[in-house]
Design a protein around this motif. Structure first.
Motif, short mmCIF file in Angstrom:
data_model
loop_
_atom_site.label_atom_id
_atom_site.label_comp_id
_atom_site.label_asym_id
_atom_site.label_seq_id
_atom_site.Cartn_x
_atom_site.Cartn_y
_atom_site.Cartn_z
N ASP A 1 -8.94 0.55 -11.74
CA ASP A 1 -9.23 0.86 -12.82
C ASP A 1 -10.71 1.24 -13.08
N GLY A 2 -10.98 2.43 -13.20
CA GLY A 2 -12.63 2.79 -13.35
C GLY A 2 -12.55 3.94 -12.07
N GLY A 3 -13.79 3.95 -11.67
CA GLY A 3 -14.18 5.11 -10.75
C GLY A 3 -13.77 4.79 -9.43
N TRP A 4 -13.26 3.57 -8.91
CA TRP A 4 -13.30 3.24 -7.56
C TRP A 4 -11.74 2.51 -7.15
N PHE A 5 -11.33 2.89 -6.10
CA PHE A 5 -9.91 2.70 -5.63
C PHE A 5 -10.17 1.60 -4.67
N MET A 6 -9.45 0.35 -4.72
CA MET A 6 -9.47 -0.89 -3.81
C MET A 6 -8.01 -1.17 -3.63
N ASP A 7 -7.55 -1.37 -2.34
CA ASP A 7 -6.20 -1.31 -2.01
C ASP A 7 -6.13 -2.62 -0.70
N VAL A 8 -5.25 -3.46 -0.76
CA VAL A 8 -5.27 -4.17 0.49
C VAL A 8 -3.71 -4.04 0.90
N PHE A 9 -3.47 -3.84 2.13
CA PHE A 9 -1.90 -3.72 2.46
C PHE A 9 -1.88 -4.75 3.58
N ASN A 10 -0.79 -5.26 3.62
CA ASN A 10 -0.38 -6.32 4.87
C ASN A 10 0.67 -5.35 5.38
N VAL A 11 0.66 -4.99 6.51
CA VAL A 11 1.83 -4.24 7.23
C VAL A 11 1.97 -4.85 8.59
N THR A 12 3.34 -4.52 8.85
CA THR A 12 3.69 -4.58 10.21
C THR A 12 4.28 -3.39 10.79
N ASP A 13 4.98 -3.46 12.24
CA ASP A 13 5.54 -2.38 12.80
C ASP A 13 7.21 -2.57 12.40
N GLN A 14 7.91 -1.73 12.81
CA GLN A 14 9.37 -1.92 12.64
C GLN A 14 10.31 -3.12 13.03
N ASP A 15 9.37 -3.71 13.93
CA ASP A 15 10.04 -4.96 14.65
C ASP A 15 9.21 -6.24 14.09
N GLY A 16 8.53 -6.01 12.86
CA GLY A 16 7.80 -7.34 12.41
C GLY A 16 6.70 -7.64 12.92
N ASN A 17 6.14 -7.02 14.02
CA ASN A 17 4.65 -7.41 14.67
C ASN A 17 3.69 -6.84 13.98
N LYS A 18 2.61 -7.35 14.29
CA LYS A 18 1.29 -6.99 13.90
C LYS A 18 1.04 -5.62 14.59
N VAL A 19 0.34 -4.66 13.86
CA VAL A 19 0.01 -3.18 14.60
C VAL A 19 -1.12 -3.28 15.61
N THR A 20 -0.86 -3.06 16.90
CA THR A 20 -1.98 -3.23 17.78
C THR A 20 -2.18 -1.99 18.53
N ASP A 21 -1.27 -0.77 18.47
CA ASP A 21 -1.46 0.55 19.14
C ASP A 21 -2.73 0.85 18.74
N GLU A 22 -3.48 1.23 19.45
CA GLU A 22 -4.82 1.69 19.03
C GLU A 22 -4.63 3.27 18.52
N GLY A 23 -3.81 3.80 19.17
CA GLY A 23 -3.71 5.41 18.71
C GLY A 23 -3.27 5.20 17.23
N VAL A 24 -2.38 4.31 16.84
CA VAL A 24 -2.10 4.41 15.18
C VAL A 24 -2.98 3.88 14.48
N LEU A 25 -3.95 2.72 15.00
CA LEU A 25 -5.04 2.18 14.08
C LEU A 25 -5.89 3.13 13.89
N ASP A 26 -6.25 4.20 15.09
CA ASP A 26 -7.50 5.16 15.00
C ASP A 26 -6.76 6.22 14.04
N TYR A 27 -5.70 6.45 14.12
CA TYR A 27 -5.04 7.64 13.07
C TYR A 27 -5.51 7.13 11.67
N ILE A 28 -4.88 5.79 11.30
CA ILE A 28 -5.26 5.11 9.96
C ILE A 28 -6.71 5.41 9.41
N ARG A 29 -7.73 5.24 10.46
CA ARG A 29 -9.02 5.05 10.22
C ARG A 29 -9.40 6.60 9.75
N LYS A 30 -8.96 7.68 10.65
CA LYS A 30 -9.34 8.85 10.74
C LYS A 30 -8.65 9.60 9.12
#
Length: 448
Positions: free
Chosen positions: A73-102
């Protein structure tokens, strides 16, 4: 006039890129803040469609969103997502995490602001968009015609809902393995496939298009189904009974000029994408949202306005929003028995497999065809054309024809059954903002 509009468009594009350079997006990924999920925080300059863009990236990585808090609401967008992989585990694959950052971080801010949300580009195949009235054996007939025309289906998604069918297919030339570009040949393919879709003079709205937009297939399927008005209920025929249908409500919060959309349904993968995609394509902007899908039931709450700044204006508009969101959720519900076929790809494979289904009186309710490195992985949801469950004798007969090791039976999906309607509500702004409280304080006028 065209030169002036183009100049204005370029100026807007450059201005937005300047703003993003001055205020680059920030992505923080935290694997310590939550016990059972990876927390992704995205802060960025706000723009139309940004929520769908973020959700699309997470969805394409096959991540499961268990919770989300959204504010723009306004000029700034703020999101928080809690996510897991398909097996319900935390996402630890550095390739996936780096893709998200980029994809979501500062490096993304130099891309054109006018890029389409969820766009994929490819020059190695031709994309066909098909829509029409559903009937048993339709996919078999279409794939057979494409095989005769020397087209190889290297990718496809097929959805059926409320007597309508839609598909986005990626095809290549049988000889070259490349995209088909000859205009005369494409016209012939379109004509032949459209004749199959029509089937009879009673079929309405059959359509075959060679697509050049590159829009993400799943978003395009939603758009095609929406254009085909699959949200209109057929008289005396319901896709799901009232107890199984998602519970969607829309009320207006006049004090803040929001319409508040609440949705309760059984949780499933890509549910958030389907909902956000539909709201976006219906020209609504999500200003705040709260998503909770940690249990078997998913709860979604959106504070929206139309792009013109107004909340929902009438009961007719309210009913349309409800029907369209119900349809968006139902389209991907997997009805029938899930069959997976993994084998070496070849021209005519889809035609042969669907022919075997048809000869065994099975109809396909949903399908996904993928090809990678010469391997075809095809997933089908099938049921008896008569509506009865698929029996073991039929499956054994199909195994004998397709191959014991090629066909895998994944089991029958669970019945769609939303949780109790008396579940406690969970709202973004705390306990005050419960629907009943809104009505009691006369801040919201219910249409019902």
């Amino acid at each position: 006039m065209e030169v002036s509009m183009s100049f204005s468009h370029d100026m807007d594009d450059e201005y937005e890129k300047l703003c993003r350079r001055m205020n680059p997006p920030r992505v923080v990924i935290d694997n310590e803040a939550c016990k059972n999920a990876t927390v992704i925080r995205v802060d960025s300059a706000n723009k139309l469609g940004i929520l769908l863009e973020v959700v699309q990236i997470l969805t394409d990585l096959n991540l499961i969103v268990t919770k989300a808090y959204i504010s723009s609401d306004g000029g700034w967008f703020m999101d928080v997502f809690n996510v897991t992989d398909q097996d319900g585990n935390k996402v630890t694959d550095e390739g996936v995490l780096d893709y998200i950052r980029k994809s979501l971080g500062p490096e993304s801010c130099f891309a054109s602001s006018m890029r389409s949300v969820g766009v994929i580009q490819s020059m190695d195949h031709t994309t066909l968009e098909l829509s029409g009235t559903d009937r048993p054996g339709l996919l078999s007939e279409v794939s057979r015609v494409l095989a005769i025309l020397k087209c190889n289906v290297v990718g496809a998604q097929v959805w059926t809902h409320n007597t309508r069918a839609a598909s986005v297919m990626h095809i290549t030339d049988e000889e070259t393995g490349l995209a088909i570009t000859d205009p005369e040949r494409l016209a012939s393919i379109k004509k032949s496939v459209c004749n199959v879709l029509k089937g009879s003079i009673k079929s309405k709205g059959s359509r075959t298009v060679v697509s050049h937009t590159g829009t993400h297939p799943e978003r395009r399927l939603h758009q095609m189904m929406f254009a085909d008005r699959d949200y209109d209920r057929v008289k005396d025929e319901s896709v799901l009974d009232d107890k199984q249908r998602p519970d969607v409500n829309v009320v207006n919060w006049y004090d803040k000029d929001y319409s508040v959309v609440t949705i309760r349904s059984k949780d499933r993968p890509k549910l958030l994408f389907d909902t956000v995609c539909t709201l976006t394509d219906m020209q609504y902007v999500v200003y705040h949202a709260n998503i909770d899908a940690e249990g078997p039931e998913a709860y979604q709450e959106y504070y929206i306005r139309h792009v013109d700044g107004s909340p929902v204006k009438s009961d007719a508009e309210r009913q349309r929003v409800i029907q369209c969101l119900e349809a968006a959720i139902e389209r991907r519900i997997s009805e029938g028995l899930k069959l997976e076929i993994c084998t070496t790809d070849r021209v005519g494979l889809l035609s042969d497999v669907t022919r075997i289904f048809r000869e065994n009186s099975l109809t396909v309710t949903r399908a996904e065809v993928t090809t990678k490195a010469g391997k075809a992985v095809n997933t089908f949801y099938v049921r008896e054309a008569s509506g009865n469950p698929v029996d073991s004798k039929t499956i054994e007969s199909i195994r004998q024809e397709i191959g014991q090791t090629i066909l895998k039976v994944k089991g029958t999906p669970e019945d769609f059954n939303p949780g109790s309607q008396e579940s406690p509500t969970r709202f973004l702004f705390g306990g005050l903002f419960k629907s009943r409280s809104f009505v009691n304080f006369k801040l919201i006028r219910s249409y019902s």
